[in-house]
Design a protein around this motif. Structure first.
Motif, PDB file in Angstrom:
ATOM      1  N   PRO A 103      -5.264  23.394   1.362  1.00  0.00           N
ATOM      2  CA  PRO A 103      -5.490  24.151   0.286  1.00  0.00           C
ATOM      3  C   PRO A 103      -4.985  23.333  -1.053  1.00  0.00           C
ATOM      4  O   PRO A 103      -4.230  22.280  -0.880  1.00  0.00           O
ATOM      5  CB  PRO A 103      -4.321  25.269   0.192  1.00  0.00           C
ATOM      6  N   GLU A 104      -5.611  23.496  -2.241  1.00  0.00           N
ATOM      7  CA  GLU A 104      -5.510  22.442  -3.409  1.00  0.00           C
ATOM      8  C   GLU A 104      -4.145  22.421  -3.871  1.00  0.00           C
ATOM      9  O   GLU A 104      -3.594  21.489  -4.576  1.00  0.00           O
ATOM     10  CB  GLU A 104      -6.493  23.153  -4.658  1.00  0.00           C
ATOM     11  N   HIS A 105      -3.163  23.276  -3.657  1.00  0.00           N
ATOM     12  CA  HIS A 105      -1.883  23.350  -3.987  1.00  0.00           C
ATOM     13  C   HIS A 105      -0.995  22.679  -2.813  1.00  0.00           C
ATOM     14  O   HIS A 105       0.203  22.322  -3.361  1.00  0.00           O
ATOM     15  CB  HIS A 105      -1.040  24.800  -4.164  1.00  0.00           C
ATOM     16  N   VAL A 106      -1.701  21.984  -1.888  1.00  0.00           N
ATOM     17  CA  VAL A 106      -0.900  21.486  -1.060  1.00  0.00           C
ATOM     18  C   VAL A 106      -1.345  19.964  -0.882  1.00  0.00           C
ATOM     19  O   VAL A 106      -2.389  19.504  -0.759  1.00  0.00           O
ATOM     20  CB  VAL A 106      -1.155  22.007   0.574  1.00  0.00           C
ATOM     21  N   ASN A 107      -0.278  18.912  -0.895  1.00  0.00           N
ATOM     22  CA  ASN A 107      -0.394  17.493  -1.340  1.00  0.00           C
ATOM     23  C   ASN A 107       0.421  17.103   0.259  1.00  0.00           C
ATOM     24  O   ASN A 107       1.596  16.911  -0.066  1.00  0.00           O
ATOM     25  CB  ASN A 107       0.151  16.939  -2.401  1.00  0.00           C
ATOM     26  N   VAL A 108      -0.392  16.436   0.984  1.00  0.00           N
ATOM     27  CA  VAL A 108       0.097  15.933   2.314  1.00  0.00           C
ATOM     28  C   VAL A 108       0.375  14.548   1.825  1.00  0.00           C
ATOM     29  O   VAL A 108      -0.742  13.518   1.858  1.00  0.00           O
ATOM     30  CB  VAL A 108      -0.570  15.935   3.713  1.00  0.00           C
ATOM     31  N   ASN A 109       1.608  14.098   1.677  1.00  0.00           N
ATOM     32  CA  ASN A 109       1.889  12.758   1.009  1.00  0.00           C
ATOM     33  C   ASN A 109       1.819  11.577   2.059  1.00  0.00           C
ATOM     34  O   ASN A 109       1.428  10.596   1.791  1.00  0.00           O
ATOM     35  CB  ASN A 109       3.057  12.844   0.281  1.00  0.00           C
ATOM     36  N   GLU A 110       2.236  11.700   3.234  1.00  0.00           N
ATOM     37  CA  GLU A 110       2.246  10.693   4.318  1.00  0.00           C
ATOM     38  C   GLU A 110       2.109  10.939   5.659  1.00  0.00           C
ATOM     39  O   GLU A 110       2.678  12.331   6.258  1.00  0.00           O
ATOM     40  CB  GLU A 110       3.781   9.883   4.018  1.00  0.00           C
ATOM     41  N   ILE A 111       1.285  10.601   6.456  1.00  0.00           N
ATOM     42  CA  ILE A 111       1.107  10.906   7.829  1.00  0.00           C
ATOM     43  C   ILE A 111       1.201   9.559   8.421  1.00  0.00           C
ATOM     44  O   ILE A 111       0.492   8.514   8.351  1.00  0.00           O
ATOM     45  CB  ILE A 111      -0.510  11.481   8.205  1.00  0.00           C
ATOM     46  N   THR A 112       2.079   9.536   9.754  1.00  0.00           N
ATOM     47  CA  THR A 112       2.281   8.346  10.370  1.00  0.00           C
ATOM     48  C   THR A 112       1.654   8.862  11.990  1.00  0.00           C
ATOM     49  O   THR A 112       2.095   9.680  12.318  1.00  0.00           O
ATOM     50  CB  THR A 112       3.673   7.929  10.629  1.00  0.00           C
ATOM     51  N   VAL A 113       0.703   8.049  12.173  1.00  0.00           N
ATOM     52  CA  VAL A 113       0.015   8.460  13.746  1.00  0.00           C
ATOM     53  C   VAL A 113       0.345   7.334  14.601  1.00  0.00           C
ATOM     54  O   VAL A 113      -0.143   6.121  14.428  1.00  0.00           O
ATOM     55  CB  VAL A 113      -1.367   8.640  13.612  1.00  0.00           C
ATOM     56  N   ARG A 114       1.245   7.425  15.570  1.00  0.00           N
ATOM     57  CA  ARG A 114       1.390   6.566  16.794  1.00  0.00           C
ATOM     58  C   ARG A 114       1.269   7.207  18.198  1.00  0.00           C
ATOM     59  O   ARG A 114       1.055   8.154  18.328  1.00  0.00           O
ATOM     60  CB  ARG A 114       3.001   6.361  16.804  1.00  0.00           C
TER      61      ARG A 114
ATOM     62  N   VAL B  89       0.778  -1.269  -0.062  1.00  0.00           N
ATOM     63  CA  VAL B  89      -0.006  -0.086   0.072  1.00  0.00           C
ATOM     64  C   VAL B  89       0.784   1.286  -0.002  1.00  0.00           C
ATOM     65  O   VAL B  89       0.772   2.217  -0.605  1.00  0.00           O
ATOM     66  CB  VAL B  89      -1.028   0.087   1.124  1.00  0.00           C
ATOM     67  N   ARG B  90       2.036   1.118   0.657  1.00  0.00           N
ATOM     68  CA  ARG B  90       2.895   2.405   0.776  1.00  0.00           C
ATOM     69  C   ARG B  90       3.389   2.742  -0.599  1.00  0.00           C
ATOM     70  O   ARG B  90       3.723   3.748  -1.182  1.00  0.00           O
ATOM     71  CB  ARG B  90       4.010   2.096   1.876  1.00  0.00           C
ATOM     72  N   ALA B  91       4.054   1.488  -1.405  1.00  0.00           N
ATOM     73  CA  ALA B  91       4.480   1.519  -2.434  1.00  0.00           C
ATOM     74  C   ALA B  91       3.452   2.050  -3.435  1.00  0.00           C
ATOM     75  O   ALA B  91       3.663   2.923  -4.389  1.00  0.00           O
ATOM     76  CB  ALA B  91       5.114   0.070  -3.025  1.00  0.00           C
ATOM     77  N   ILE B  92       2.310   1.732  -3.391  1.00  0.00           N
ATOM     78  CA  ILE B  92       1.184   2.207  -4.431  1.00  0.00           C
ATOM     79  C   ILE B  92       0.960   3.695  -4.287  1.00  0.00           C
ATOM     80  O   ILE B  92       0.967   4.442  -5.138  1.00  0.00           O
ATOM     81  CB  ILE B  92      -0.061   1.510  -4.093  1.00  0.00           C
ATOM     82  N   SER B  93       0.985   3.976  -2.833  1.00  0.00           N
ATOM     83  CA  SER B  93       0.707   5.638  -2.575  1.00  0.00           C
ATOM     84  C   SER B  93       1.954   6.165  -3.009  1.00  0.00           C
ATOM     85  O   SER B  93       1.470   7.589  -3.672  1.00  0.00           O
ATOM     86  CB  SER B  93       0.609   5.693  -0.967  1.00  0.00           C
ATOM     87  N   MET B  94       3.161   5.981  -2.734  1.00  0.00           N
ATOM     88  CA  MET B  94       4.239   6.646  -3.302  1.00  0.00           C
ATOM     89  C   MET B  94       4.434   6.634  -4.732  1.00  0.00           C
ATOM     90  O   MET B  94       4.853   7.779  -5.387  1.00  0.00           O
ATOM     91  CB  MET B  94       5.809   6.074  -2.676  1.00  0.00           C
ATOM     92  N   GLY B  95       4.221   5.613  -5.462  1.00  0.00           N
ATOM     93  CA  GLY B  95       4.248   5.697  -6.872  1.00  0.00           C
ATOM     94  C   GLY B  95       3.329   6.430  -7.698  1.00  0.00           C
ATOM     95  O   GLY B  95       3.451   7.126  -8.616  1.00  0.00           O
ATOM     96  N   LEU B  96       2.099   6.210  -7.020  1.00  0.00           N
ATOM     97  CA  LEU B  96       0.910   7.071  -7.550  1.00  0.00           C
ATOM     98  C   LEU B  96       1.160   8.505  -7.382  1.00  0.00           C
ATOM     99  O   LEU B  96       0.798   9.281  -8.308  1.00  0.00           O
ATOM    100  CB  LEU B  96      -0.486   6.674  -6.671  1.00  0.00           C
ATOM    101  N   GLU B  97       1.645   9.112  -6.289  1.00  0.00           N
ATOM    102  CA  GLU B  97       1.750  10.260  -6.014  1.00  0.00           C
ATOM    103  C   GLU B  97       2.904  10.812  -7.015  1.00  0.00           C
ATOM    104  O   GLU B  97       2.685  12.085  -7.621  1.00  0.00           O
ATOM    105  CB  GLU B  97       2.401  10.430  -4.631  1.00  0.00           C
ATOM    106  N   LYS B  98       3.945  10.225  -7.553  1.00  0.00           N
ATOM    107  CA  LYS B  98       4.732  10.636  -8.500  1.00  0.00           C
ATOM    108  C   LYS B  98       4.063  10.733  -9.931  1.00  0.00           C
ATOM    109  O   LYS B  98       4.384  11.438 -10.775  1.00  0.00           O
ATOM    110  CB  LYS B  98       6.115   9.747  -8.643  1.00  0.00           C
TER     111      LYS B  98
END
Length: 234
Positions: A221-232, A163-172
């Protein structure tokens, strides 16, 4: 004014736990929410609660994310009801612990079908229209198990690494298209599924903690893409 008024969000695995919390929080922000999971009675109860609050509207579509036809049917009904899908939260997941040496192939298949193929089916169903509109947000719920592996989590962790790999690849792939991608990695969360696995030496995360992270990502905002959030947990 609610930040997501007029937007439509699909949440898979919405019948309980993190998915239900995400749906409630998005609806609180004014979004219309499409509740997708297999347990229709629970979805109906959640929809009644959301609709009773008279902020976002809720639509129930019984869905098995491991079946591409179910995903396609669900997204079609979402579009028929609300016009577009602006946010797609790939939250459905299966946790079946077991060492690889135990050879429980049926468990492997189930985790791969739901945790990996289900995510890809969801993306495939909504991405073409998002690209056409140059707007949309895909949120994938990963896990800290996609960052770390224990002696009993080999296959489950493999699906969450995927899932992480899919997310990272898709973001690119989607850079400068207007379509955003966020990967959310929760630590141990207090849900019915995890009730027997919680540590007794610290307070676990609550489902609302993860839902707030999703709301944070999708209300930027639409120009901001939060790519990854880790919540512990602390």
């Amino acid at each position: 004014m609610p930040k997501l008024k007029g937007k439509t969000a699909v949440i898979t695995g919405a019948s309980s736990g993190i998915g239900a919390a995400i749906a409630q929080h998005l609806a609180e922000e004014g979004a219309n929410v499409v509740l997708a999971a297999r347990r229709k009675e629970r979805l109906d109860a959640l929809a009644a609660e959301i609709n009773g609050n008279k902020k976002g509207q809720a639509l129930v579509v019984e869905t098995d994310v491991a079946k591409k036809a179910d995903i396609d049917n669900m997204t079609q009904k979402a579009v028929e009801a609300f016009g577009t899908i602006d946010i797609f939260v790939n939250n459905a997941g299966v946790v079946l612990n077991g060492a690889i040496r135990e050879g429980e192939v049926e468990k492997w298949d189930q985790m791969i079908d739901v945790n990996v193929k289900g995510v890809l089916y969801g993306i495939n169903a909504v991405l073409p229209d998002m690209l056409k509109r140059s707007s949309g947000h895909i949120v994938n719920t990963d896990s800290v198990s996609g960052h770390e592996v224990t002696k009993t989590s080999g296959v489950y962790s493999a699906t969450k690494y995927a899932v992480r790999a899919i997310s990272m690849g898709l973001e690119k792939e989607l850079a400068r298209t207007g379509v955003r991608v966020t990967n959310i990695s929760p630590g141990m969360v207090e849900t019915e599924r995890n009730s027997e696995r919680l540590p007794n030496n610290r307070k676990p995360l609550q489902t609302d903690d993860i839902a707030r992270a999703v709301v944070y990502a999708v209300t930027q905002p639409e120009h901001v893409n939060v790519n990854e959030i880790t919540v512990r947990p602390v």
